[in-house]
Design a protein around this motif. Sequence first.
Motif, PDB file in Angstrom:
ATOM      1  N   ARG A  89       0.840  -1.189  -0.134  1.00  0.00           N
ATOM      2  CA  ARG A  89      -0.088   0.124   0.001  1.00  0.00           C
ATOM      3  C   ARG A  89       0.803   1.317   0.099  1.00  0.00           C
ATOM      4  O   ARG A  89       0.409   2.317  -0.776  1.00  0.00           O
ATOM      5  CB  ARG A  89      -0.897   0.086   1.225  1.00  0.00           C
ATOM      6  N   ALA A  90       2.079   1.220   0.716  1.00  0.00           N
ATOM      7  CA  ALA A  90       2.844   2.280   0.860  1.00  0.00           C
ATOM      8  C   ALA A  90       3.547   2.361  -0.737  1.00  0.00           C
ATOM      9  O   ALA A  90       3.513   3.545  -1.273  1.00  0.00           O
ATOM     10  CB  ALA A  90       3.888   2.114   1.584  1.00  0.00           C
ATOM     11  N   HIS A  91       3.834   1.441  -1.323  1.00  0.00           N
ATOM     12  CA  HIS A  91       4.219   1.649  -2.781  1.00  0.00           C
ATOM     13  C   HIS A  91       3.202   2.070  -3.474  1.00  0.00           C
ATOM     14  O   HIS A  91       3.384   2.987  -4.559  1.00  0.00           O
ATOM     15  CB  HIS A  91       4.595   0.166  -3.076  1.00  0.00           C
ATOM     16  N   ALA A  92       1.986   1.670  -3.667  1.00  0.00           N
ATOM     17  CA  ALA A  92       0.869   2.124  -4.477  1.00  0.00           C
ATOM     18  C   ALA A  92       0.486   3.570  -3.987  1.00  0.00           C
ATOM     19  O   ALA A  92       0.103   4.412  -5.140  1.00  0.00           O
ATOM     20  CB  ALA A  92      -0.265   1.245  -4.293  1.00  0.00           C
ATOM     21  N   ALA A  93       0.737   4.142  -2.915  1.00  0.00           N
ATOM     22  CA  ALA A  93       0.631   5.401  -2.460  1.00  0.00           C
ATOM     23  C   ALA A  93       1.715   6.389  -3.129  1.00  0.00           C
ATOM     24  O   ALA A  93       1.659   7.631  -2.748  1.00  0.00           O
ATOM     25  CB  ALA A  93       0.489   5.553  -0.908  1.00  0.00           C
ATOM     26  N   GLY A  94       2.572   5.856  -3.561  1.00  0.00           N
ATOM     27  CA  GLY A  94       3.773   6.532  -4.190  1.00  0.00           C
ATOM     28  C   GLY A  94       4.658   7.151  -3.158  1.00  0.00           C
ATOM     29  O   GLY A  94       5.762   8.028  -3.260  1.00  0.00           O
ATOM     30  N   LEU A  95       4.864   6.523  -1.780  1.00  0.00           N
ATOM     31  CA  LEU A  95       5.689   6.767  -0.787  1.00  0.00           C
ATOM     32  C   LEU A  95       7.014   6.579  -1.257  1.00  0.00           C
ATOM     33  O   LEU A  95       7.356   5.495  -1.831  1.00  0.00           O
ATOM     34  CB  LEU A  95       5.080   6.373   0.397  1.00  0.00           C
TER      35      LEU A  95
END
Length: 114
Positions: free
Chosen positions: A32-38
């Motif tokens: 989810r962090a990856h998908a959020a662009g973090l």
Amino acid sequence: MKLEGSALRLTIFVGESDTWHHRPLYHEIVHRAHAAGLAGASVLRGIEGYGASSRIHTSRILSLSEDLPLAIIIVDAEDRIRAFLPQLDELVAEGLVIIDPVEVIRYAGRGDER
């Protein structure tokens, strides 16, 4: 992505056996962090620890623990970290979520020139 100067470090402490829809919780948080662009996320496995339950989890062979502590660490700009927090409200039923201010000195990927 460029990241330097003031930022926030988001640390999520969970157990290795914690799950989300039959998948490891740490896996779901990282994706989810990856998908959020973090900017990035790392999962660190502890060798011993305890949390709110006060039950000690250890990697010592005689204890045979299968629920070692994990820390998921994410560093990014304050607005991006704070925007990600509602997802953690959904995911983390047991654990500890903390935020601390940090100063990013260098953030570079492979192949980036110095």
